[in-house]
Design an enzyme around this catalytic site. Structure first.
Site, PDB file in Angstrom:
ATOM      1  N   CYS A   1      44.193  36.850  40.537  1.00  0.00           N
ATOM      2  CA  CYS A   1      44.625  38.237  40.765  1.00  0.00           C
ATOM      3  C   CYS A   1      46.013  38.531  40.213  1.00  0.00           C
ATOM      4  O   CYS A   1      46.189  39.349  39.330  1.00  0.00           O
ATOM      5  CB  CYS A   1      44.647  38.530  42.255  1.00  0.00           C
ATOM      6  SG  CYS A   1      43.127  38.181  43.079  1.00  0.00           S
TER       7      CYS A   1
HETATM    8  N1  SAJ Z   1      53.611  32.595  44.219  1.00  0.00           N
HETATM    9  C1  SAJ Z   1      54.965  32.386  43.982  1.00  0.00           C
HETATM   10  N2  SAJ Z   1      55.865  32.889  44.870  1.00  0.00           N
HETATM   11  C2  SAJ Z   1      55.467  33.602  45.972  1.00  0.00           C
HETATM   12  C3  SAJ Z   1      54.085  33.805  46.190  1.00  0.00           C
HETATM   13  C4  SAJ Z   1      53.174  33.296  45.302  1.00  0.00           C
HETATM   14  O1  SAJ Z   1      55.359  31.755  43.002  1.00  0.00           O
HETATM   15  O2  SAJ Z   1      56.337  34.016  46.748  1.00  0.00           O
HETATM   16  C5  SAJ Z   1      52.641  32.063  43.268  1.00  0.00           C
HETATM   17  C6  SAJ Z   1      51.683  31.068  43.886  1.00  0.00           C
HETATM   18  O3  SAJ Z   1      52.180  29.762  43.761  1.00  0.00           O
HETATM   19  C7  SAJ Z   1      50.421  31.255  43.054  1.00  0.00           C
HETATM   20  C8  SAJ Z   1      50.486  32.723  42.634  1.00  0.00           C
HETATM   21  O4  SAJ Z   1      51.842  33.146  42.822  1.00  0.00           O
HETATM   22  O5  SAJ Z   1      50.431  30.444  41.914  1.00  0.00           O
HETATM   23  C9  SAJ Z   1      49.553  33.636  43.430  1.00  0.00           C
HETATM   24  O6  SAJ Z   1      49.819  33.343  44.774  1.00  0.00           O
HETATM   25  P1  SAJ Z   1      49.145  34.258  45.946  1.00  0.00           P
HETATM   26  O7  SAJ Z   1      49.617  33.751  47.256  1.00  0.00           O
HETATM   27  O8  SAJ Z   1      49.364  35.678  45.629  1.00  0.00           O
HETATM   28  O9  SAJ Z   1      47.633  33.827  45.847  1.00  0.00           O
HETATM   29  P2  SAJ Z   1      46.369  34.636  45.388  1.00  0.00           P
HETATM   30  O10 SAJ Z   1      46.287  34.772  43.931  1.00  0.00           O
HETATM   31  O11 SAJ Z   1      45.222  33.998  46.083  1.00  0.00           O
HETATM   32  O12 SAJ Z   1      46.641  36.091  45.943  1.00  0.00           O
HETATM   33  C10 SAJ Z   1      45.828  36.615  46.924  1.00  0.00           C
HETATM   34  C11 SAJ Z   1      45.728  38.029  46.509  1.00  0.00           C
HETATM   35  N3  SAJ Z   1      44.579  38.610  47.135  1.00  0.00           N
HETATM   36  C12 SAJ Z   1      43.848  39.482  46.418  1.00  0.00           C
HETATM   37  O13 SAJ Z   1      44.185  39.890  45.340  1.00  0.00           O
HETATM   38  C13 SAJ Z   1      42.597  39.942  47.000  1.00  0.00           C
HETATM   39  C14 SAJ Z   1      46.991  38.785  46.834  1.00  0.00           C
HETATM   40  O14 SAJ Z   1      46.745  40.189  46.821  1.00  0.00           O
HETATM   41  C15 SAJ Z   1      47.557  38.461  48.171  1.00  0.00           C
HETATM   42  O15 SAJ Z   1      48.816  39.092  48.306  1.00  0.00           O
HETATM   43  C16 SAJ Z   1      47.740  36.985  48.309  1.00  0.00           C
HETATM   44  O16 SAJ Z   1      46.430  36.419  48.183  1.00  0.00           O
HETATM   45  C17 SAJ Z   1      48.329  36.627  49.664  1.00  0.00           C
HETATM   46  O17 SAJ Z   1      48.875  37.527  50.319  1.00  0.00           O
HETATM   47  O18 SAJ Z   1      48.266  35.453  50.017  1.00  0.00           O
END
Ligand code: SAJ
Length: 420
Positions: free
Chosen positions: A260
């Protein structure tokens, strides 16, 4: 009884199909997928995706798995949950959606609800999907409704799942949108927000994920600045996060992976470009985040230099291939970008991820025993528990997830991302 077909038995479609199937016999649910392995697993009552709730549901729900698109011919509700990747030019690829909609168009009938959950950029429903569905005498908004209800599944999240995540819904008619919203309200115990159009629904999802990408880019840029100034960004974020309003903590790292966050901003960038607007800020955020794997590798090279160890032929371990902790999902994972970036230095590279079946996976103990340097690329709980780093002389903590003082006390060089 109403027949519901869910197309795409992945991390979005399968949990959704199980949730609706719990309402059997009011809804008779068919899970449609082209992947025979997924169909077989579902028939064996095994979840085809990493989803704890869905693994429980499948044990007792009535869900028919099939690869037969003809099952849609007498469906009352069809829900499309197929992938929407971006290509190397960062253009959204709509082939999966196009194929599904062409199949649906063959069996369209009056009164049907066609619901798209896949993430698409604003305008795709109106400009790409409706022309496919409208190709015969039936018209969207009049004879049937196209609805967009953007998915919000968060893989690995133990608190939020398909039953309790609020949703936004837009459609080709007010009554169609309400019908779809009432349908979702039957199995989701959270707010179902009816919005005024398909485009509005598309934009809500892109905005929420782009919001996350720019906030991550913000702290990644801070981390690089603080590395130069000598401030520990993790301590500063902890401090800033004590503000009970108007601040939302995000954390720097070795990159942004997943299905995403690194993908969705390009939907909006591309769409706006076509409308004549350049999203400078969104593009800068993508550039910053895409630069983090390289920045992490640079930290390793500098650290080995300080230890007077050449990168070439030095045994280096990459701990973590998945893009986020405690699941085995490698889509857009920064780990592979780091592996590629490291290759030019010709190290002896070993990788380990307890959640990813990878032919190159090496036992963790072998890495700790033989490697002089490691990059922690994913904050899997297994890595947080490591007490004895054995032969390791340099740790680059790509997720600032380790206890750096404890590591330094063992005489191991520690380099974090904005935190050393
Ligand atoms: N990441 C960072 N720093 C942060 C948060 C994440 O570097 O502060 C990185 C993570 O390591 C990862 C990437 O970003 O590689 C994405 O992380 P994520 O926690 O956003 O994981 P996702 O991709 O599973 O995001 C999902 C998304 N859900 C949907 O799109 C339906 C996102 O909208 C949500 O915000 C996220 O989950 C969540 O809240 O955990």
């Amino acid at each position: 009884m109403k027949k519901v077909c869910v197309i795409g038995m992945g991390y979005v479609g399968f949990p959704l199909a199980c949730a609706i199937a719990r309402k059997y016999p009011k809804y008779d649910v068919y899970g449609v997928d082209i992947d025979e392995e997924k169909i077989r697993k579902i028939k064996d009552k095994v979840s085809p995706v990493d989803d704890e709730q869905a693994q429980k549901d499948i044990q007792y729900v009535h869900l028919t798995a099939t690869k037969n698109f003809t099952e849609m011919k007498d469906a009352d509700i069809i829900i499309v949950c197929v992938p929407t990747p971006v290509n190397q030019d960062h253009e959204p690829e709509l082939d999966y959606i196009g194929n599904a909609m062409h199949e649906i168009a063959k069996y369209l009938k009056k009164g049907q609800l066609i619901i798209l959950e896949s993430t698409v950029n604003p305008g795709v429903c109106d400009e790409f999907v409706i022309p496919i569905l409208n190709h015969n005498s039936l018209k969207a908004g009049k004879d049937f409704d196209l609805i967009h209800c953007p998915e919000r599944i968060d893989p690995g999240n133990e608190k939020w799942n398909v039953y309790n995540i609020p949703r936004n819904i837009g459609g080709t008619s007010k009554q169609g949108t309400k019908r779809a919203a009432d349908f979702y309200r039957e199995f989701i115990n959270a707010e179902i927000n009816e919005v005024s159009s398909l485009m509005t629904a598309e934009a809500t999802k892109i905005v929420e994920n782009t919001f996350r990408d720019i906030n991550i880019a913000y702290v990644n840029e801070l981390a690089k600045s603080f590395d130069m100034i000598g401030i520990d960004i993790m301590e500063v974020i902890r401090g800033a996060a004590s503000k009970p309003f108007a601040f939302m903590a995000h954390y720097p790292g070795s990159g942004v992976g997943g299905h995403c966050i690194p993908v969705d901003p390009y939907y909006l960038i591309t769409k706006a470009q076509r409308a004549g607007f350049e999203h400078i800020f969104l593009k800068d955020a993508r550039r910053i985040n895409n630069g983090m794997p390289g920045y992490t590798v640079q930290k390793l090279v500098i650290g080995l230099n300080e230890l007077e160890l050449p990168v070439k032929n030095t045994k280096i371990g990459i701990l973590g291939l998945s893009y986020k902790p405690n699941i085995g999902d490698i889509r857009e994972s920064p780990s592979f970008k780091m592996i590629k970036s490291l290759a030019k230095y010709k190290p002896q590279l070993y990788t380990h991820d307890p959640y990813v079946q990878d032919k190159n996976n090496v036992e963790l103990d072998k890495i700790l025993t033989e490697c002089e340097a490691v990059i922690v690329a994913t904050s899997h709980k297994e890595f947080l528990e490591i007490e004895d780093w054995k032969n390791v002389k340099l740790i680059v903590d790509g997720r600032n997830c380790l206890d750096k003082e404890k590591i330094k006390a063992k005489g191991i060089m520690y380099k974090g991302i904005g935190s050393n």
